[in-house]
Design an enzyme around this catalytic site. Sequence first.
Site, PDB file in Angstrom:
ATOM      1  N   LYS A  51       0.844  -1.204   0.000  1.00 54.87           N
ATOM      2  CA  LYS A  51       0.000   0.000   0.000  1.00 54.87           C
ATOM      3  C   LYS A  51       0.878   1.252   0.000  1.00 54.87           C
ATOM      4  CE  LYS A  51      -3.820  -2.353   2.262  1.00 54.87           C
ATOM      5  NZ  LYS A  51      -4.455  -2.746   3.535  1.00 54.87           N
ATOM      6  N   GLN A  95      -5.066  -1.726   9.634  1.00 55.07           N
ATOM      7  CA  GLN A  95      -4.841  -3.022   8.976  1.00 55.07           C
ATOM      8  C   GLN A  95      -5.393  -4.162   9.836  1.00 55.07           C
ATOM      9  OE1 GLN A  95      -3.653  -3.457   5.892  1.00 55.07           O
ATOM     10  NE2 GLN A  95      -3.814  -5.660   6.015  1.00 55.07           N
ATOM     11  N   ASP A 118     -11.480   2.409   3.922  1.00 54.66           N
ATOM     12  CA  ASP A 118     -11.747   0.966   3.821  1.00 54.66           C
ATOM     13  C   ASP A 118     -13.247   0.686   3.662  1.00 54.66           C
ATOM     14  OD1 ASP A 118      -9.692  -0.921   3.807  1.00 54.66           O
ATOM     15  OD2 ASP A 118      -9.273  -0.664   5.944  1.00 54.66           O
TER      16      ASP A 118
HETATM   17  N1  GUN Z   1      -6.788  -7.096   5.800  1.00 55.97           N
HETATM   18  C1  GUN Z   1      -7.063  -7.797   4.688  1.00 55.97           C
HETATM   19  N2  GUN Z   1      -7.683  -7.034   3.778  1.00 55.97           N
HETATM   20  C2  GUN Z   1      -7.809  -5.820   4.326  1.00 55.97           C
HETATM   21  C3  GUN Z   1      -8.361  -4.591   3.868  1.00 55.97           C
HETATM   22  O1  GUN Z   1      -8.888  -4.465   2.754  1.00 55.97           O
HETATM   23  N3  GUN Z   1      -8.286  -3.560   4.732  1.00 55.97           N
HETATM   24  C4  GUN Z   1      -7.736  -3.669   5.961  1.00 55.97           C
HETATM   25  N4  GUN Z   1      -7.739  -2.605   6.741  1.00 55.97           N
HETATM   26  N5  GUN Z   1      -7.217  -4.782   6.421  1.00 55.97           N
HETATM   27  C5  GUN Z   1      -7.255  -5.848   5.598  1.00 55.97           C
END
Ligand code: GUN
Length: 280
Positions: A51, A95, A118
């Site tokens: 990211k 996350q 998100d």
């Molecule tokens: N863990 C796995 N996929 C995601 C996601 O799309 N966002 C977040 N915050 N954590 C994740």
Amino acid sequence: MPVMEGRSVAERWKADAANRAKACRARGIVPHLAVVLVGDDPGSQIYVRNKEKACEKAGILSSVIRLDADCTQEELESVVKELNEDEAVHGILVQLPLPGHLSEQRVIDIIDPKKDVDGFHAVNAGKLACGQKGFVPCTAIGVMKLLEAYDIPIRGRRAVIIGRSNIVGKPLAMLLLAADATVTICHSKTENLKEITRQADILVAAVGRANFVTADMVKPGAVVIDVGTNRLNGKLVGDVNAEEVSQTAGYLTPVPGGVGQMTIAMLLSNTMDAAEQYGF
Ligand code: GUN
């Protein structure tokens, strides 16, 4: 069988986010995503690194706030509250998964919905369910953009999603429903799973189990979307047994290089939505 190349579709969306970031910067706003990472889960470290790299390439500022695996709920929540208050931060992402002693729900609940890139906050989930504008979870919207890029017809088609998570299964069901598909969500307690999946024109696997979807579960010619990211003998594999299913499906998304790429591209797009709403 044609492969749906998430990578090339994602590149177009990333380029679009980069253009938007440039325009934003020209108006004196530096788009900024804050990522909160708790502990040292190796999978999460890789996701967060990816990211960061994508943000950097797009001209979006990203900052990662790292907390120890044994941090308290209060410590985590106070970090999120500070980010809510920080006017220079447009998007906040915590996350997941979090270490077991922490409540994911409680921390998601306190993220400012206007910064919830998100799309996990109940306000945004509710807006999606009601057909109102809000942040939509990145993987779910990424699947829709991939279907769109390949001109896959959705209206009136039968879509079956295996997996009922708040992150993928439920929001994707809402999006497919809004696009006039007939939607079924299957899960671990579903009876006669194979009978249902074999009716799907669009079959989405979001289970989290390597090789879960086999050829006998797929209608010939169906579009199969593999959301899985599993480690099997050190290799990244999806939820679909690609070797088998590629003989039956009309389209299949690869892992890696499929939906995962779209997820990151949509995160950039959501972050730009958040930044553009600020000061415009
Ligand atoms: N863990 C796995 N996929 C995601 C996601 O799309 N966002 C977040 N915050 N954590 C994740």
